[in-house]
Design an enzyme around this catalytic site. Structure first.
Site, PDB file in Angstrom:
ATOM      1  N   ASP A  87       0.854  -1.192   0.000  1.00  0.00           N
ATOM      2  CA  ASP A  87       0.000   0.000   0.000  1.00  0.00           C
ATOM      3  C   ASP A  87       0.889   1.240   0.000  1.00  0.00           C
ATOM      4  O   ASP A  87       1.662   1.464   0.935  1.00  0.00           O
ATOM      5  CB  ASP A  87      -0.892  -0.026   1.254  1.00  0.00           C
ATOM      6  CG  ASP A  87      -2.014   0.997   1.178  1.00  0.00           C
ATOM      7  OD1 ASP A  87      -2.014   1.811   0.243  1.00  0.00           O
ATOM      8  OD2 ASP A  87      -2.878   0.983   2.069  1.00  0.00           O
ATOM      9  N   ASP A 113      -3.097   2.307  -5.927  1.00  0.00           N
ATOM     10  CA  ASP A 113      -1.956   2.355  -5.009  1.00  0.00           C
ATOM     11  C   ASP A 113      -1.839   1.111  -4.127  1.00  0.00           C
ATOM     12  O   ASP A 113      -1.156   1.146  -3.109  1.00  0.00           O
ATOM     13  CB  ASP A 113      -2.025   3.613  -4.132  1.00  0.00           C
ATOM     14  CG  ASP A 113      -3.310   3.699  -3.336  1.00  0.00           C
ATOM     15  OD1 ASP A 113      -4.235   2.900  -3.613  1.00  0.00           O
ATOM     16  OD2 ASP A 113      -3.400   4.540  -2.439  1.00  0.00           O
ATOM     17  N   GLU A 114      -2.506   0.035  -4.498  1.00  0.00           N
ATOM     18  CA  GLU A 114      -2.455  -1.176  -3.663  1.00  0.00           C
ATOM     19  C   GLU A 114      -2.370  -2.427  -4.532  1.00  0.00           C
ATOM     20  O   GLU A 114      -3.044  -2.515  -5.563  1.00  0.00           O
ATOM     21  CB  GLU A 114      -3.732  -1.299  -2.824  1.00  0.00           C
ATOM     22  CG  GLU A 114      -3.890  -0.276  -1.730  1.00  0.00           C
ATOM     23  CD  GLU A 114      -5.254  -0.404  -1.087  1.00  0.00           C
ATOM     24  OE1 GLU A 114      -5.399  -1.203  -0.157  1.00  0.00           O
ATOM     25  OE2 GLU A 114      -6.184   0.273  -1.548  1.00  0.00           O
TER      26      GLU A 114
END
Lengths: 157, 410
Positions: free
Chosen positions: B21, B114-115
């Site tokens: 993350d 973003d993960e």
């Protein structure tokens, strides 16, 4: 519009600090942030960093308080006025105002390189820099609540 | 769950799930290309320049939450600097991150911009540290990493390791410590409504949720809730999705900026969103049987209606006709100010399997697509969108978060 700018200290040569007594302008946003220099139109000494003929220098920002001068009593020049020839009698020359951040109505916004300006000369042949402005984009207007904005170099807000 | 099963889980089963993350991703991405933003309070502004969609830890420390309008944030954080969002740049860095994780694992899920989730047999802090360092070195973005037996636990542990931390959940006692006193809303999938229902039964923390009776959780929160119960107890039930699952529906829309009751402007936004929806359907090579139009108002409750299409369609003309049929029916009362809208394609099926309508006509969509591929997105668009001078005048509006394809989550 844009009532002030900030430039990273690292972008200015040391001799400019000595020549124009810029030390008092150095500030930081805290923590590990790099030091910056703020140039505000409300400052006691009204200045702007300017790239003129390829040289980074410090000029007086517009004409804030000199009633005797023939120069327009403002710090900004509307692009429409410039293009309509209203400044022609002052023989304006285009300049770049280097900046990393701009300030309008308490909002600091990012500037990639700088903004456009013009330089004109007063009766004593001293240079004065004016920031060029244009109607604000929808985004800029929402962000700053101002209907005019600087003309940024290779950047759209 | 018996202690024996737990011991087996952590010792015999070596396959664990990692969660990467990025820390304040949009801000970190801006700092990659503008390093002088490091150490400063930075806020990234959304599509209209009004709201903060991401903020740095420095701005967060000043008390600015995500979603706050800029005019409320500046008095709280006067030294904060604001940056215009650039989803093309964020996507470029996101895909670089994804490629690095894919080098470290054979099974990776592109969960969101973003993960990522990934499977791993290397269940060590050293491995997590190496991956973190590699992402920072190659992409420039700081990330936090969690490794645990399940996706839900991995995400919880990466969240608790922020910023720029990593941790591996190796024992049941560590799992219990992670869940203890942690609000149940920290679990992805338990939002406000579920939390309220749980609270009515005295369940407020992750630990209380994990210790609750499984059958009761299923009764209260259905299978989705039960899945989370198993996951929090260390049994993996949510798989890593290496390919994006088939859509149940496709939606385009969002804020229209300043709320409006101007019929031309609202109409123009519906047309814009239909054009974007048609692009998305073409990308996924699917068509739909019905269209839903949802309007959110500032001064009235949200309204939503569905229109069935003549056959399965993915063309602009058919979807626009349906949307225009719905618009006056959804926009009630007519004096209401619209500030959000969504056009949703439902009843999806592959383009190749569709039942064609007798009334279909030749389409302009292919010509339009060819021209826009050559000249730029929205170079050729419906004349009905002309009132949106502000939207189309800003090149940044050409690309939005939903234009980043392949994510399993939004």
């Amino acid at each position: 519009m844009c009532k002030g700018i900030s430039i990273l200290k690292a972008r200015l040569k040391q001799e400019l600090f000595d020549q124009y007594e810029l030390e008092h302008r150095i500030t930081s946003r805290g923590g590990d942030a790099q030091p910056e220099l703020h140039f505000m139109y409300t400052d006691p000494v009204v200045q702007l960093p300017v790239i003129h003929d390829g040289q980074l220098v410090i000029y007086e920002w517009g004409n804030r308080g000199n009633k005797e001068s023939k120069l327009p009593r403002t710090g900004w020049c509307r692009l429409e006025s410039l293009e309509a020839g209203k400044w022609r009698w002052l023989s304006p020359e285009k300049i770049v105002i280097p900046a990393n951040f701009g300030l309008e109505k308490s909002v600091w916004f990012q500037i990639h390189e700088g903004m456009q300006g013009v330089v004109v000369h007063d009766e004593q042949e001293r240079p004065h820099a004016y920031m060029l402005t244009q109607p604000a984009s929808h985004y800029y207007q929402t962000m700053t609540r101002h209907e005019r904005m600087p003309i940024l170099i290779d950047q759209e807000i | 769950m018996s202690r024996l099963i737990c011991v087996l889980m952590y010792t015999i089963l070596r396959d664990m799930i990692g969660h990467v993350d990025a820390d304040c991703f949009y801000v970190s991405a801006e700092r990659v290309r503008y390093p002088h933003l490091r150490g400063m309070p930075v806020g990234v502004l959304g599509n209209h320049g009004a709201c903060i969609i991401a903020k740095s830890y420095e701005m967060k420390a000043a008390g600015v939450p995500t979603g706050m309008p800029i005019w409320e944030a500046t008095p709280i954080c006067p030294q904060g600097v604001f940056v215009k969002r650039d989803f093309r740049w964020y996507e470029a860095l996101s895909r670089k991150m994804l490629a690095i994780v894919q080098q470290a694992s054979p099974r990776v899920e592109f969960y969101s911009i973003d993960e990522q989730f990934f499977s791993t047999t290397e269940n060590t802090r050293e491995f997590a540290g190496r991956l973190q360092t590699e992402i920072l070195r190659q992409v420039g973005v700081p990330v936090s990493i969690g490794i645990a037996p399940t996706k839900t636990l991995a995400k919880l542990i990466s969240d608790s390791s922020k910023p720029f931390g990593y941790e591996v959940l190796k024992s049941d006692s560590e799992r219990l410590a992670l869940l203890r006193d942690r609000p149940v809303t920290d679990v992805t999938g338990i939002a406000r409504r579920s939390a309220k229902r749980l609270a009515e039964h005295g369940i407020h923390t992750c630990e209380e949720f994990a210790n609750a009776d499984r059958a009761f959780v299923r009764w209260l929160l259905t299978k989705r809730g039960e899945d989370l119960w198993w996951e929090l107890n260390g049994t993996p039930v949510l798989p890593i999705l290496v390919a994006r699952p088939r859509h149940k529906f496709v939606s385009r829309g969002g804020s229209i900026g300043k709320a409006s009751c101007d019929p031309q402007r609202v109409h123009a936004f519906v047309v814009r969103n239909i054009e974007r929806l048609v692009e998305a359907l073409a990308h996924y090579r699917i068509c739909c049987d019905s269209l839903i139009l949802t309007l959110l108002f500032t001064n009235e409750p949200e309204r939503s209606l569905r229109s069935s299409l003549l056959g399965s369609r993915a063309d602009f003309e058919a979807l626009l006709e349906a949307a225009m049929h719905l618009l006056p029916r959804v926009w009630q009362p007519r004096s209401a100010y619209v500030h959000y809208m969504h056009v949703i394609a439902d009843g999806l099926r592959p383009l190749t399997n569709r039942q064609r309508s007798l009334f279909e006509q030749s389409q302009l969509v292919d010509i339009k697509r060819k021209i826009n591929n050559e000249m730029g997105r929205f170079a050729l668009r419906s004349g009905a969108t002309l009132p949106l001078v502000d939207v189309y005048g800003d090149a940044a509006n050409e690309y939005d978060i939903c234009d980043i394809y392949g994510k399993s989550c939004f």
